[in-house]
Design an enzyme around this catalytic site. Structure first.
Site, PDB file in Angstrom:
ATOM      1  N   GLN A 156       0.859  -1.195   0.000  1.00 55.56           N
ATOM      2  CA  GLN A 156       0.000   0.000   0.000  1.00 55.56           C
ATOM      3  C   GLN A 156       0.892   1.240   0.000  1.00 55.56           C
ATOM      4  O   GLN A 156       1.206   1.794   1.040  1.00 55.56           O
ATOM      5  CB  GLN A 156      -0.894  -0.017   1.251  1.00 55.56           C
ATOM      6  CG  GLN A 156      -1.764   1.202   1.407  1.00 55.56           C
ATOM      7  CD  GLN A 156      -3.111   1.047   0.776  1.00 55.56           C
ATOM      8  OE1 GLN A 156      -3.674  -0.038   0.791  1.00 55.56           O
ATOM      9  NE2 GLN A 156      -3.648   2.112   0.236  1.00 55.56           N
ATOM     10  N   PHE A 157       1.319   1.682  -1.187  1.00 60.46           N
ATOM     11  CA  PHE A 157       2.260   2.794  -1.263  1.00 60.46           C
ATOM     12  C   PHE A 157       1.670   4.100  -0.748  1.00 60.46           C
ATOM     13  O   PHE A 157       2.394   4.977  -0.308  1.00 60.46           O
ATOM     14  CB  PHE A 157       2.817   2.950  -2.682  1.00 60.46           C
ATOM     15  CG  PHE A 157       1.898   3.662  -3.638  1.00 60.46           C
ATOM     16  CD1 PHE A 157       2.002   5.031  -3.836  1.00 60.46           C
ATOM     17  CD2 PHE A 157       0.939   2.966  -4.349  1.00 60.46           C
ATOM     18  CE1 PHE A 157       1.165   5.685  -4.719  1.00 60.46           C
ATOM     19  CE2 PHE A 157       0.100   3.610  -5.238  1.00 60.46           C
ATOM     20  CZ  PHE A 157       0.207   4.976  -5.420  1.00 60.46           C
ATOM     21  N   THR A 158       0.347   4.234  -0.737  1.00 59.39           N
ATOM     22  CA  THR A 158      -0.246   5.486  -0.280  1.00 59.39           C
ATOM     23  C   THR A 158      -0.061   5.724   1.220  1.00 59.39           C
ATOM     24  O   THR A 158      -0.231   6.850   1.682  1.00 59.39           O
ATOM     25  CB  THR A 158      -1.743   5.557  -0.642  1.00 59.39           C
ATOM     26  OG1 THR A 158      -2.430   4.480  -0.015  1.00 59.39           O
ATOM     27  CG2 THR A 158      -1.945   5.514  -2.152  1.00 59.39           C
TER      28      THR A 158
END
Length: 148
Positions: free
Chosen positions: A78-80
């Site tokens: 989950q790069f966010t």
């Protein structure tokens, strides 16, 4: 490295219409990798995730970790999670790891989790950099942001 953990009754991740990972009772971990992260960061966060006491004991207190509760672990990239959101109305991802570094550390984290968990407890993952649909039943709800 940041991990958003959620105590779940069940969770699954799909790519398209295909299930790529699923667990029943356990932890859904959304994993964010920053540019400064290393395998040591991953090991530190994994230790926290595996030992964080968020499951109820017989007296109803959160005193058990995922292994003691007999739960599984579903790890989804989950790069966010590593976005900078303090200023403005659009997130900045300048602290995020490059896709190559993030994928290598995600894969490392998942391999280490599979060896750390007892064989009878499931460890599943998502598909790195894919458009994933994650569904879950948050138990509690219980959600914590952990950092390494």
């Amino acid at each position: 490295m940041k991990g958003l953990i959620q105590r779940v009754k069940h969770a699954k991740v799909e790519v398209g219409s295909e299930s790529v990972g699923a667990i029943d009772h356990g932890i859904l971990l959304l994993l964010g990798v920053e540019a400064r992260d290393t395998e040591e960061s991953a090991d530190k966060l994994l230790h926290k995730v595996m030992h964080y006491r968020i499951f109820s004991d017989p007296q109803g207190k959160m005193n058990l970790n995922v292994q003691q509760a007999g739960g599984g672990l579903l790890v989804v990239s989950q790069f966010t999670l590593v976005a900078e959101t303090a200023k403005g109305l659009r997130p900045s991802f300048s602290r995020g790891a490059s896709p190559q570094q993030a994928e290598a550390l995600y894969d490392y984290f998942l391999r280490r989790a599979r060896t750390a968990m007892p064989a009878e407890l499931p460890v599943a993952g998502g598909q790195f950099a894919a458009d994933m649909q994650v569904s879950l039943c948050n138990d509690g709800p219980v959600t914590f942001l952990l950092e390494a």
